[in-house]
Write an enzyme that holds these catalytic residues in place. Structure first.
Site, PDB file in Angstrom:
ATOM      1  CD  GLU A 149      -2.919  -1.130   0.134  1.00  0.00           C
ATOM      2  OE1 GLU A 149      -3.308  -0.031  -0.315  1.00  0.00           O
ATOM      3  OE2 GLU A 149      -3.327  -2.214  -0.314  1.00  0.00           O
ATOM      4  CG  HIS A 294      -8.371  -0.356  -1.603  1.00  0.00           C
ATOM      5  ND1 HIS A 294      -7.600  -0.706  -2.691  1.00  0.00           N
ATOM      6  CD2 HIS A 294      -9.603  -0.039  -2.096  1.00  0.00           C
ATOM      7  CE1 HIS A 294      -8.324  -0.596  -3.791  1.00  0.00           C
ATOM      8  NE2 HIS A 294      -9.536  -0.211  -3.456  1.00  0.00           N
TER       9      HIS A 294
END
Length: 323
Positions: A149, A294
């Site tokens: 990420e 996510h």
């Protein structure tokens, strides 16, 4: 903590407002109290502890309590947010056969003759070198599922190691990463500089598999990274340059699971959700039935489920991406 409302100026991917804010954990979130995600270190660390120890009842209870403090009607998060150990076939629905679970499965197809695919990747080797008969790639025994990420710099570094022979996960690694530009992170941030994360990962890998990053990336290597696309390993190389560390050769070759799905099913798999949809692992709203989309930890786990499906269907996993 973030208010859980709509963040001003935030655009792009869709986030679950109950998910921790990775940038806050990394040291700084530019949205501050207007962020739509949760700014709570204890909550994020409870999720990580449960992710690192998915079969531990105490970690589940700690996560429940942390969520109760932070989120109204937190019971709706469970059991979706609880992590689960990955193993074939127990990670799926063990009450039905593979043929019933994956009723829409098409027959595998041969790798395409074209020198590029739908995500814009251009092969650095001739197409014939990616054939399943490649002797070097035939010796893969372990996969390190990686999903980073962070856009400009890495903010989360999660990995699940999977034994391809036994078809079960054998270890998990996770660190929040502090970008170089965050010299003074917010109070309580658990993030570490990338240099330290890389050292910790090397030690974890040596203890788990008996070799480190130096041994990976060679033609006879038995371990490879796997990611949902080609971006992750390339992003590590970018981060190494930013952080002033040598690029481990391990990040020069990898398995792109989207390309593996294309090889097996045909069609165009553009992301994790398209693979999860094929496996009927999205809910009525198009969100993963397991975890937060996510959030790197949960994405790695879901990508691992996509890999386990290929293993269950006897699809051979081989290197299909190079830098």
């Amino acid at each position: 903590m973030g208010k859980g409302g709509k963040g001003k100026g935030r655009a792009g991917p869709s986030y679950d407002p109950h998910s921790p804010c990775g940038y806050f954990l990394a040291g700084h979130c530019r949205f501050g109290n207007e962020c739509m995600l949760q700014h709570s270190v204890p909550y994020a660390l409870a999720i990580r502890e449960n992710w690192l120890h998915p079969e531990d009842a105490a970690s589940k209870e700690s996560l429940r309590l942390a969520a109760e403090v932070l989120i109204a009607d937190s019971t709706k998060l469970f059991p979706r947010v609880f992590s689960r150990k990955l193993v074939v076939p127990d990670s799926m629905d063990a009450n039905s056969s593979p043929a019933r679970r994956w009723a829409n499965k098409r027959q595998p197809k041969e790798p395409a003759d074209e020198s590029s695919d739908s995500d814009g990747f251009t092969w650095d080797r001739p197409p014939e070198s990616i054939a399943e008969g490649n002797a070097a790639d035939a010796k893969l025994t372990h996969i390190l599922v990686l999903d980073l990420e962070g856009k400009e710099e890495i903010i989360e570094f999660p990995v699940i190691a999977i034994d391809l022979v036994c078809q079960v996960e054998v270890g998990r690694f996770h660190r929040y990463v502090r970008p170089e530009k965050f010299q003074k992170p917010c109070a309580g941030s658990p993030a570490q500089p990338f240099k330290e994360v890389l050292v910790d990962f090397e030690q974890w890998l040596q203890a788990l598999l008996g070799h480190g990053l130096k041994e990976m990336g060679q033609d006879q290597s038995t371990t490879s990274f796997l990611s949902c696309g080609d971006w992750d390993c390339k992003h590590v190389r970018t981060q190494c340059c930013i952080s002033g560390v040598a690029v481990p050769h391990a990040f020069s070759r990898w398995v792109n699971v989207k390309r593996s799905y294309d090889e097996f099913y045909g069609g165009d798999f553009r992301g994790m959700k398209s693979m999860l949809a094929r496996l009927q692992l999205l809910d009525a709203h198009g969100n993963p039935v397991f975890g937060f989309h996510h959030l790197g930890m949960h994405d790695v786990e879901n990508i691992g489920r996509c890999l386990l499906h290929l293993l269950e269907c006897k699809h051979k996993i081989f290197i299909n991406g190079w830098f």
